[in-house]
Motif scaffolding. Sequence first.
Motif, short mmCIF file in Angstrom:
data_model
loop_
_atom_site.label_atom_id
_atom_site.label_comp_id
_atom_site.label_asym_id
_atom_site.label_seq_id
_atom_site.Cartn_x
_atom_site.Cartn_y
_atom_site.Cartn_z
N LEU A 90 11.40 -1.41 -6.08
CA LEU A 90 10.45 -1.50 -5.30
C LEU A 90 9.22 0.16 -5.02
O LEU A 90 10.36 0.76 -4.64
CB LEU A 90 10.83 -1.84 -3.59
N GLU A 91 8.29 -0.19 -5.63
CA GLU A 91 8.08 1.12 -5.56
C GLU A 91 7.19 1.65 -4.92
O GLU A 91 6.34 0.64 -3.89
CB GLU A 91 6.69 0.91 -7.21
N CYS A 92 7.45 2.42 -3.79
CA CYS A 92 6.53 3.18 -3.13
C CYS A 92 6.38 4.36 -2.96
O CYS A 92 5.92 5.28 -3.89
CB CYS A 92 7.96 2.59 -1.26
N MET A 93 5.44 4.59 -2.40
CA MET A 93 4.51 5.91 -2.16
C MET A 93 5.62 6.93 -0.43
O MET A 93 5.04 5.67 0.29
CB MET A 93 3.12 5.83 -1.40
N GLN A 94 5.43 8.06 -0.79
CA GLN A 94 5.52 8.73 0.65
C GLN A 94 5.14 9.21 1.38
O GLN A 94 4.24 10.19 1.03
CB GLN A 94 6.48 9.51 0.16
N ALA A 95 5.47 8.55 2.65
CA ALA A 95 4.40 9.75 3.71
C ALA A 95 4.91 10.39 4.92
O ALA A 95 5.78 9.44 5.25
CB ALA A 95 3.45 8.25 4.26
N VAL A 96 4.14 11.73 5.48
CA VAL A 96 5.20 12.49 6.07
C VAL A 96 4.30 12.74 6.69
O VAL A 96 3.03 13.37 6.79
CB VAL A 96 5.64 13.72 5.27
N TYR A 97 5.00 12.66 8.42
CA TYR A 97 4.14 13.64 9.58
C TYR A 97 4.34 15.31 9.62
O TYR A 97 5.14 15.40 9.63
CB TYR A 97 4.58 13.22 10.74
N CYS A 199 7.78 7.93 5.75
CA CYS A 199 8.16 6.44 5.51
C CYS A 199 7.48 6.29 4.12
O CYS A 199 7.57 7.07 3.63
CB CYS A 199 7.03 5.82 6.82
N HIS A 200 8.54 5.53 3.62
CA HIS A 200 7.97 5.14 2.38
C HIS A 200 6.36 3.34 3.14
O HIS A 200 7.01 2.05 3.50
CB HIS A 200 9.08 4.27 1.85
N VAL A 201 5.64 3.38 2.23
CA VAL A 201 4.90 2.47 2.05
C VAL A 201 5.16 1.84 0.54
O VAL A 201 5.02 2.61 -0.30
CB VAL A 201 3.22 3.67 2.21
N VAL A 202 5.29 0.75 0.86
CA VAL A 202 5.15 -0.28 -0.36
C VAL A 202 3.67 0.21 -1.15
O VAL A 202 2.54 0.08 -0.95
CB VAL A 202 5.23 -1.86 -0.18
N ALA A 203 3.54 -0.05 -2.82
CA ALA A 203 2.75 0.51 -3.26
C ALA A 203 1.56 -0.35 -3.36
O ALA A 203 1.86 -2.20 -4.14
CB ALA A 203 2.96 1.01 -4.91
N GLY A 204 0.90 -0.51 -2.94
CA GLY A 204 -0.54 -1.79 -2.75
C GLY A 204 -1.00 -1.98 -1.92
O GLY A 204 -1.77 -3.39 -1.45
N ASN A 205 -0.05 -1.52 -0.49
CA ASN A 205 -0.16 -2.66 0.60
C ASN A 205 -1.07 -1.10 1.55
O ASN A 205 -0.67 -0.25 1.86
CB ASN A 205 1.27 -2.10 1.44
N THR A 206 -2.30 -1.58 1.27
CA THR A 206 -3.70 -0.67 1.46
C THR A 206 -3.44 -0.45 3.54
O THR A 206 -4.20 0.66 3.17
CB THR A 206 -4.87 -0.97 0.90
#
Length: 228
Positions: A90-97, A199-206
């Motif tokens: 599962l390809e994900c982008m990482q987002a941090v507050y 959190c991790h956001v699945v690539a393509g989940n705009t």
Amino acid sequence: MDVIETLSLRGRTTYIDLIEPLEEGVAEVLIADEDGVLLHVQDTAYVATLFNPEAADTFAEAVPTSKGPISVHAGPLVSAFKERGLTDPLECMQAVYPSTQLLVEDESIIIRPLMDRDLPVVLQHYKLVDEAYILERFQAGVMIAAEIDGNLAGFMGRHIECSMGMLEVLPQYRRRHVGEALERTYINHLLSQDITPYCHVVAGNTASLSLQRKLGLEVSAELVYWFN
């Protein structure tokens, strides 16, 4: 080697998935040297990043591929695990507050702990993990729920490796900012404990990516890949 300091100097947003479990004291360091870092988080998940491409096989061999989820940063380690029979990561982008500033919460939506009576609906609607994992997270007390007119409207929680996730809004309550209300509350909850929300956001989940940016999260340029 001070692992947290080393990773932070390389980029806290990029390596928050390794830094946060270490800061919370829930990760065992299996490897930490000039080649990279490999952690075992809460005796369940393996998290790794590679600094030296030539060490990919060494790192992959240190992880039992039949046990637990495995998260690796983009690079040759992804290919090394594929060569060992793990497919379709599962390809994900990482987002941090990145801030300590609390967010304004939506008082029009009730946010409360997830309850036993909610579980049948949760298990019916959330399919990215298995039932046993959801029940374990519920029992760990890390799941919250959104309620509208006395009905469950959505839910979210925190994964075993410390990332926020499992965010789901029931179809009839979508486009009512339920997901945003849940995440605002969860971010504030973590900040109150001096924990960095990520959190991790699945690539393509705009839609999810847009929500993270709206809430002020920074998105890492480096992808992470989840196996198992």
